[in-house]
Design an enzyme around this catalytic site. Structure first.
Site, short mmCIF file in Angstrom:
data_model
loop_
_atom_site.label_atom_id
_atom_site.label_comp_id
_atom_site.label_asym_id
_atom_site.label_seq_id
_atom_site.Cartn_x
_atom_site.Cartn_y
_atom_site.Cartn_z
N LYS A 56 -40.49 -26.91 -45.70
CA LYS A 56 -41.61 -27.32 -44.64
C LYS A 56 -42.67 -28.36 -45.29
O LYS A 56 -43.06 -29.45 -44.85
CB LYS A 56 -42.72 -26.26 -44.44
CG LYS A 56 -41.73 -25.09 -43.51
CD LYS A 56 -42.27 -25.34 -42.15
CE LYS A 56 -41.21 -24.62 -41.24
NZ LYS A 56 -41.23 -23.41 -40.55
N LYS A 83 -27.01 -28.32 -37.17
CA LYS A 83 -27.23 -27.08 -36.09
C LYS A 83 -28.02 -27.61 -34.95
O LYS A 83 -29.06 -28.59 -34.87
CB LYS A 83 -28.17 -26.28 -36.82
CG LYS A 83 -27.40 -24.82 -37.04
CD LYS A 83 -28.47 -24.04 -38.24
CE LYS A 83 -29.02 -22.97 -37.32
NZ LYS A 83 -29.83 -21.77 -38.07
N LYS A 118 -34.65 -27.37 -32.11
CA LYS A 118 -35.74 -27.54 -31.32
C LYS A 118 -36.55 -29.08 -31.76
O LYS A 118 -37.17 -29.73 -30.89
CB LYS A 118 -36.81 -26.69 -31.39
CG LYS A 118 -36.55 -25.38 -30.60
CD LYS A 118 -37.37 -24.26 -30.59
CE LYS A 118 -36.92 -23.13 -30.08
NZ LYS A 118 -37.58 -21.94 -30.36
#
Ligand code: TRP
Length: 407
Positions: A168, A259, A262
């Site tokens: 992150k 993948k 979102k």
């Protein structure tokens, strides 16, 4: 019909295909389980079911309406667990809004996302009437209370080795200079994210936690927190078992080697579960494949086609019969064109998601929006009661509660 089962198969009797764990490493397998691991046999070798009640807990961040990857990877399994549960089992599903704020959020957007996620969980069939408790994490202060207590025995070294915070902060820090920037950017909440996750699970004495592969490390940490606590204070917390379900990796429709996600800006790369049928069709029909025509299953060389076959395999199994695997489907479709395949996939996805959009919108607006608040309040009440039982024992063990009366 009764079947004679070999010793290896016996413990799996009574389980559906999906409840059986996907192959994992030995270390992982030791901590994983199928849902009814207490199946035993009587003298005649017949399977008798006498298992302890399961407590199933899982959480999902309020990051907007889930897409097909989230649905096939997790949410559909949650519904299945609910539908297969015994009356004495407990199921708790939390919209983990406190985890969401470990990354910057806009308050208005977060408020909306929490409601949308709640409506989405209900729209896919999680149902308080069928025994599921659904609530916002922040409505149950016992989660954060236990988090603090766990953080007093959690090791910084262990947390430092976890991968999520690293990925992150790297995301926001493309410029390099990781050493200094890392410490400035790394917020305490993000670093201690796994401690809150451990508290979510342990405060409800969950026995089983259905999660995706990427959460294995966090579950291992939760078990470590339970063991540390039990060792330091008193044997109260239950080390949970990871349930990884054979969830498919659903890939992006525009970049089939990554993948479905979102966060990628291109909307055409994903299908949200509330998409109308015409949007589902158009996204599938324009999905990136390759220049060969004809259907073969080759995830390395033909990831786009493999992804379509995976979707077909996943969405084709509404009926009870064994779903066909992607390579079997490819063999069956050997004479078909990619356009034929896409049409089949579009149809299957539309059927799988039928009704979700209408229910989602209706739930959001029912009673002018108040209905969702009521459902959440009821779920939170049940969750608080459950969590408070644990916290009473925990506070006592630590020396924070009243303890046994000295008379
Ligand atoms: N970390 C999980 C995720 O990102 C969400 C989560 C929070 C969770 N608390 C949990 C999952 C407890 C399982 C159990 O997907």
């Amino acid at each position: 019909m009764r079947q004679t089962l070999c010793a290896r198969c016996r413990p799996l009797a009574g389980l559906t295909r999906r409840q059986v764990i996907r192959p994992a490493t030995q270390q992982q397998r030791r901590n994983e389980s199928t849902i009814s691991s207490d199946v035993s046999t009587d003298e005649q070798g017949e399977v008798t079911k006498k298992r302890k009640p399961n407590v199933i807990f899982s959480g999902i961040q309020p990051t907007g309406v889930p897409h097909l990857g989230n649905y096939l990877g997790a949410l559909r399994q949650w519904r299945k667990l609910q539908d297969d549960a015994e009356p004495e089992d407990r199921l708790l599903f939390s919209v983990v809004d406190l985890h969401a704020i470990t990354m910057p959020q806009d308050a208005k957007v977060l408020r909306l996302r929490r409601r949308e996620m709640l409506a989405a969980l209900l729209a896919i069939g999680l149902d308080p009437e069928k025994g599921s408790t659904i609530f916002f994490q922040s409505s149950v202060p016992q989660h954060t209370e236990l988090m603090w207590i766990l953080s007093c025995t959690a090791s910084m070294g262990y947390l430092g080795r976890m991968t999520q915070w690293k990925s992150k902060i790297q995301m926001n820090n493309k410029a390099g200079d990781l050493e200094d920037a890392a410490m400035t950017n790394l917020k305490l909440g993000l670093f201690s994210y796994p401690v809150l996750q451990a508290a979510d699970i342990l405060v409800h004495r969950a026995t089983h936690v259905p999660v995706g592969d990427d959460q294995r490390q966090h579950l291992e940490f939760a078990r470590e927190c339970a063991t540390n606590f039990n060792h330091t204070f008193k044997n109260i917390l239950v080390p949970p078992e990871t349930m990884t379900t054979p969830s498919p990796r659903i890939m992006s429709l525009t970049h089939p080697d990554s993948k479905m996600s979102k966060s990628t800006p291109n909307h055409r790369s994903r299908i949200i579960i509330t998409a109308p049928p015409n949007e589902i069709r158009s996204r599938i029909m324009s999905a990136v494949t390759d220049s060969h025509n004809g259907v073969t299953y080759d995830p390395e060389m033909r990831p786009g086609v493999a992804n379509l076959l995976e979707l077909l395999s996943q969405c084709n199994n509404a009926q009870e019969s064994r779903p066909l695997a992607p390579d079997e489907l490819a063999r069956q479709l050997s004479g078909a064109s990619l356009k034929d395949l896409k049409e089949l996939v579009a149809e299957a996805v539309c059927i799988e998601l039928r009704g979700v959009r209408d229910r989602h919108d209706e739930f959001l607006n029912r009673k002018g929006g108040k209905w969702l608040d009521e459902i959440e309040a009821e779920g939170a009440e049940v969750a608080r009661r459950n969590a408070e039982e644990t916290m009473r024992m925990v506070r006592d063990a630590v020396g924070l509660g009243p303890g046994a009366r000295l008379i």
